[in-house]
Motif scaffolding. Sequence first.
Motif, PDB file in Angstrom:
ATOM      1  N   ASN A 127       3.732   5.327 -12.489  1.00 32.69           N
ATOM      2  CA  ASN A 127       2.625   6.300 -12.494  1.00 32.69           C
ATOM      3  C   ASN A 127       2.557   7.101 -11.193  1.00 32.69           C
ATOM      4  OD1 ASN A 127       1.789   5.446 -15.082  1.00 32.69           O
ATOM      5  ND2 ASN A 127       0.605   3.753 -14.166  1.00 32.69           N
ATOM      6  N   LEU A 158       7.122   0.333  -8.796  1.00 31.34           N
ATOM      7  CA  LEU A 158       5.897   1.122  -8.881  1.00 31.34           C
ATOM      8  C   LEU A 158       6.054   2.179  -9.961  1.00 31.34           C
ATOM      9  CD1 LEU A 158       5.046   1.767  -5.106  1.00 31.34           C
ATOM     10  CD2 LEU A 158       3.766   0.349  -6.705  1.00 31.34           C
ATOM     11  N   GLN A 210       0.854  -1.182   0.000  1.00 35.26           N
ATOM     12  CA  GLN A 210       0.000   0.000   0.000  1.00 35.26           C
ATOM     13  C   GLN A 210       0.890   1.231   0.000  1.00 35.26           C
ATOM     14  OE1 GLN A 210      -1.843  -1.191   3.720  1.00 35.26           O
ATOM     15  NE2 GLN A 210      -3.835  -1.334   2.709  1.00 35.26           N
ATOM     16  N   TYR A 211       0.401   2.309  -0.605  1.00 41.53           N
ATOM     17  CA  TYR A 211       1.160   3.563  -0.600  1.00 41.53           C
ATOM     18  C   TYR A 211       0.205   4.735  -0.731  1.00 41.53           C
ATOM     19  CZ  TYR A 211       0.642   3.219  -5.714  1.00 41.53           C
ATOM     20  OH  TYR A 211       0.119   3.107  -6.977  1.00 41.53           O
ATOM     21  N   GLN A 212       0.652   5.920  -0.294  1.00 38.38           N
ATOM     22  CA  GLN A 212      -0.150   7.126  -0.349  1.00 38.38           C
ATOM     23  C   GLN A 212       0.755   8.342  -0.264  1.00 38.38           C
ATOM     24  OE1 GLN A 212      -1.239   6.688   4.342  1.00 38.38           O
ATOM     25  NE2 GLN A 212      -2.806   7.472   3.014  1.00 38.38           N
ATOM     26  N   TYR A 271       5.997  10.105  -0.694  1.00 40.66           N
ATOM     27  CA  TYR A 271       5.114   8.956  -0.529  1.00 40.66           C
ATOM     28  C   TYR A 271       5.500   8.188   0.727  1.00 40.66           C
ATOM     29  CZ  TYR A 271       3.125   9.414  -5.239  1.00 40.66           C
ATOM     30  OH  TYR A 271       2.447   9.853  -6.340  1.00 40.66           O
ATOM     31  N   ASN A 329      -3.473   3.485  -1.986  1.00 40.31           N
ATOM     32  CA  ASN A 329      -3.478   2.558  -3.127  1.00 40.31           C
ATOM     33  C   ASN A 329      -2.949   1.216  -2.678  1.00 40.31           C
ATOM     34  OD1 ASN A 329      -4.155   4.610  -5.288  1.00 40.31           O
ATOM     35  ND2 ASN A 329      -2.295   5.525  -4.431  1.00 40.31           N
ATOM     36  N   GLU A 330      -3.506   0.121  -3.218  1.00 34.52           N
ATOM     37  CA  GLU A 330      -3.132  -1.227  -2.835  1.00 34.52           C
ATOM     38  C   GLU A 330      -2.691  -2.027  -4.049  1.00 34.52           C
ATOM     39  OE1 GLU A 330      -6.093  -3.281  -0.713  1.00 34.52           O
ATOM     40  OE2 GLU A 330      -6.143  -1.890   0.988  1.00 34.52           O
ATOM     41  N   ILE A 331      -1.710  -2.919  -3.812  1.00 32.91           N
ATOM     42  CA  ILE A 331      -1.265  -3.880  -4.835  1.00 32.91           C
ATOM     43  C   ILE A 331      -1.078  -5.211  -4.137  1.00 32.91           C
ATOM     44  CG2 ILE A 331       0.576  -4.509  -6.438  1.00 32.91           C
ATOM     45  CD1 ILE A 331       1.153  -1.550  -6.813  1.00 32.91           C
ATOM     46  N   GLU A 354      -4.960   9.420  -1.063  1.00 25.53           N
ATOM     47  CA  GLU A 354      -5.725   8.167  -1.131  1.00 25.53           C
ATOM     48  C   GLU A 354      -4.785   6.990  -1.027  1.00 25.53           C
ATOM     49  OE1 GLU A 354      -8.635   5.781  -4.250  1.00 25.53           O
ATOM     50  OE2 GLU A 354      -7.925   7.798  -4.679  1.00 25.53           O
TER      51      GLU A 354
END
Length: 1225
Positions: free
Chosen positions: A998, A996, A968-970, A1005, A982-984, A980
């Motif tokens: 984009n 990662l 996850q990152y934000q 981050y 984001n999950e992978i 927001e």
Amino acid sequence: MAKLVTGKRLILSLIFLLLKLSLAVKIPLSVPQAPTITKQPKEQVAFPFDEYFQIECEAKGNPEPVFSWTKDGKPFDISDAPVIPSNHSGTFKIPNEGHISHFQGKYRCFASNKLGVAVSEEVEFIVPSVPKFPKEKIEPLDIEEGDPIVLQCNPPKGLPPLHIYWMNIELEHIEQDKRVYMSQKGDLYFANVEEKDSRNDYCCFAAFPRLRTIVQKMPMKLTVNSLKHANDSSSSTEISTKANSIKQRKPRLLLPPPETGSESAVTILKGEALTLECFAEGLPTPEVEWTKLGGDLPKRSETKENHGNTLKIENISYRDKGNYRCTASNFLGSASHDFHVIVEEPPHWTKKPESGVYSMGTSGILLCQAEGEPQPTVTWKVNGLPIDKYPFAGDVVLPGEVSFSNIHPNHTAVYQCEATNVHGTILANANVDVLDIIPIIQTKDEENYATVIGYSAFLHCEYFASPRAVVTWQRMEEVQPLEGSRYHVHENGTLQIFEATEEDAGSYSCWVENAMGKTAVIANLDIRNATKLRVSPKNPRVPRSHMLELYCESECDLHLKQSLKLSWSKDGEAFETNGTEDGRIVIDGANLTISNVTLEDQGIYSCLAQTALDSMAEITEVTVLDVPDPPENLHLSERQNRSVRLSWRAGDDHNSNISEYIVEFEGNREEPGRWEELTRVQGQETTVLLGLAPYVRYQFRVTAVNEVGQSHPSQPSDHHETPPAAPDKNPQYIKVQASQPKEMIIKWEPLKSMEQNGPGLEYRVSWKPQGALVEWEEETVTNHTLRVMTPSVYAPYDVQIQAINQLGSGPEPQSVVLYSGEDYPDSAPVVHNVDVINSTLVKVTWSTIPKDRVHGHLKGYQVNWWKTKSLLDGTTQPKEVNILRFSGQRNYGMVPSLDAFSEFHLTVLAYNSKGAGPESEPYIFQTPEGVPEQPALLKVIKVDKDTATLSWERPMKLNGNLTQYLLQYQIINDTDEIGELNEINITTPSKSSWHLSNLNATTKYKFYLRACTSKGCGRPATEESVTLGEGSKGIRKISEGVNLTQKVHPVEVSEPGAEHIVRLMTKNWGDNDSIFQDVIETRGREYAGLYDDISTQGWFIGLMCAIALLTLVLLTVCFVKRNKGGKYSVKEKEDLHPDPEVQSAKDETFGEYSDSDEKPLKGSLRSLHRDMQPTESADSLVQYGEGDHGLFNEDGSFIGAYAGSKEKGSVESNGSSTATFPLRA
């Protein structure tokens, strides 16, 4: 006869009237007047060390007086003599120029003008000669032992006082006693000489202290011939007998000298010290006694000086005159002498003539009376000449008076009255001034006065008038003189206004009028407000050793502010300006501070405020409190076997009432000298009836108590011993101990010394099985323990213990139930089931053992378990037993802190006070999978403007089969807002990195990585990073570390003025990568850009070297801190940007170091995260282990379940015995 008495009264009344009419006032110098001597000459001694000698004589008069002198009754012209006269006075100086003996004599001063002559007293100018002993040859003196002798001093004449000393050549005083005496004239008398008196250096010293001179007489030699050597052929016994028979004799007076006869007269002046002396020769040495014939010796007389040879009476008076007798005696007889003491006195005035101012036509009288012994002769002179030579002397001239009638100016003169007897002459001047003048007011006109409200006002109008004048005062705006009780005009013209008010302010006029005319002056009066004072605190009570502060608050009229002065005093004695020298009492203006108050500080303290017009004092009474003085006079009465009455007298309570008394006693045979409290008595009582114990030798003391504290103990009382008796009580606190089965070691608290009541104390111990109808077994012991072996294990027994001594037994004892010794349990429980609650928690149930198989008191059950293998890889584990105890009779328990996805063996056993019984058969169970721990490492290994590459390591504990990673990152730019999440899902568990894309350029981050099993995902590892700006090149990992000699190409700058900062951060030792990592941040600041090939610049290379050195130092400090458990500030960013799922995780912050990762030691219990999945256990350990509370920390951490001993063959490690067990809140 009645007519004669009436006539005398009329004469006396007339005399007093005439004296009143003659104004004995100070005449202004502006008015013609006869001379008056203002400074009399004094006797002078011409000491050789003085520079000059001044003989004074000053006088006043109008016209100004002219001075003249007489010497020895003859005119002495100071203008012709070699003296230094003074201007405008008769004083002159005699310079000390060596030969001044011709100035010796008696001098008298005369001050004269046309109205009269004043005469001074006659004084003597003494020129002392230098005292010297005459040169003489002193023949040696030979004398036989026992004979008397006198060594004459004959000191030279000199200025008194004279002090005589007899010393040897070493300046050691010749010892004097009743045998050896120095007379008042200085001669040394021996009543009978002894062989030790032989010496060749008897020296007489004469000291003249006023001349600072000591002179010495030539040494004298005295040889005493001993009778022992008078006849060498005679035996010593014969010589001694012959000496005693020849030399022993009755007393014979040497002082007074024999030629004076048996009596003599002594004349002494009143007020002087009388010294009579008597000294007699004889053998044995006579004793001298003094008596007064016809009466007792005066109380102030002293006869002990000089071993009774003198009688001294200080300050002699007329009542001391009479006959005194001295008697010298030994056993052979006596001798006496009578002294007829005559007390006389020089003349002194009983009535001196007084000067007066008379107006013409009036009458006057001069009185002159003197006394002395013999009675003085009184004579009159006028202007220094006999009165019979003055034609206008007076109408009546008698030895005691001169009277005038119809006085006229020719009577103006100076009259001298002279009184003389054999001991001296005294002289007094009296001026008769005849004046008729208009009143003269000597007070200035328009004088300003002021007073305060309530005080008296004094307006002065000092005047001189002859004839007598009348003084009147009036307000300026009024015509009538002042009248009323508030106004009083004194004889000197001063107006006093009593209790002044504001209305009294204004101008006043003083009028003085006589027959010759009148005159006036004006006086102005101002009224001020009175000064006020207040001292605080009022009447304080201060404990001793405390500090006392007094404050004096004052208020005064504004016009008087400058003159206001404050001062403090205690009990009427003023303090110094700043307090005491030792600084204990400090005065700072209105404040008075006393440090370390003592009892002497108690008293009345007064603050005095003084102004130019008034003064005001305010007092406060300071009471110092202290502990009481010890009680006194302890007394014992009403003595009985078991009681005694103690009485005492209270000591000083030091201003604090005694609240109670503490009565203590001493008499404990085991602890002699130790005082114990017996009782307490109310403070108003000073007697108490004390209950006592037998067989004690009591001694009592009393301590008084007040609000300050306790006094010192009183002195001990007398002893009081009570007889012995049988014990009054039996031992208490009976208990049993046993070290082996069937054993009873009975113990009890022995009786104290004061409870034994007599000698020979023993204990009778009785026991039998509880409730059995059998005889008691018993044993008597002297100590306080008894070992008994019983036939049964852990059987109840009734036990009694009774105290006995030589006088009998104590009361009937009470029974207590005690149990015989325990044995180990001999039966094992059976494990019924192990219910798995979750991956780390199970519930165990078992069957209890029968009560008769416990063989003691069942304390609880113990659960043992150990891990045999991991179900993840099948690895077997060394046996390491964990223990958890559950108290009481129960059949289940919760076992926590197990490793997930593992196989365990478990046993249960019972335990009592003796120990643990046999174990049950091992029960095998398995724990299911759980969630993994957080990844061991997460790092950003490469970052670009819109991409980032992350790398990580697997968790240390997987707790199951790893199924995936959740990344996850934000965005977390430096604001309070976060982006927001984001999950992978990374479904390949073997994956250890991810790229990662984009991402936003120049953006910060935060990355979160979790490992997951089928049961869920664990806690995340976190990292932060910033993407680069447009045109910047990516940052790659440098595996070789930092090579400062390697050429480094500069980063392309995306915007002008950006600052590029290189930071070196520490990194976990997770792989073989370098421990250094370059991090470059771009921050928008207005700095100049960097140029290509900057690494070729020398300053850059130096900067890199400095950074490397600094980094090495920082790494060393960080490493030491980490080993010591140090913490670093890494929480700011976490607090600002919290983990969206796990707020409490302790994650690393990008570019900073943290040791907050929870990494259990090898073999420890796995930590349960407080945010575990719902399937995980959230139970508290309190419900698992019900044994000793010491098994848990204050925060609930489990510490004791694994503290038990390892089984044989277990592997020692940092195991669960030291691990903590954090619980979910």
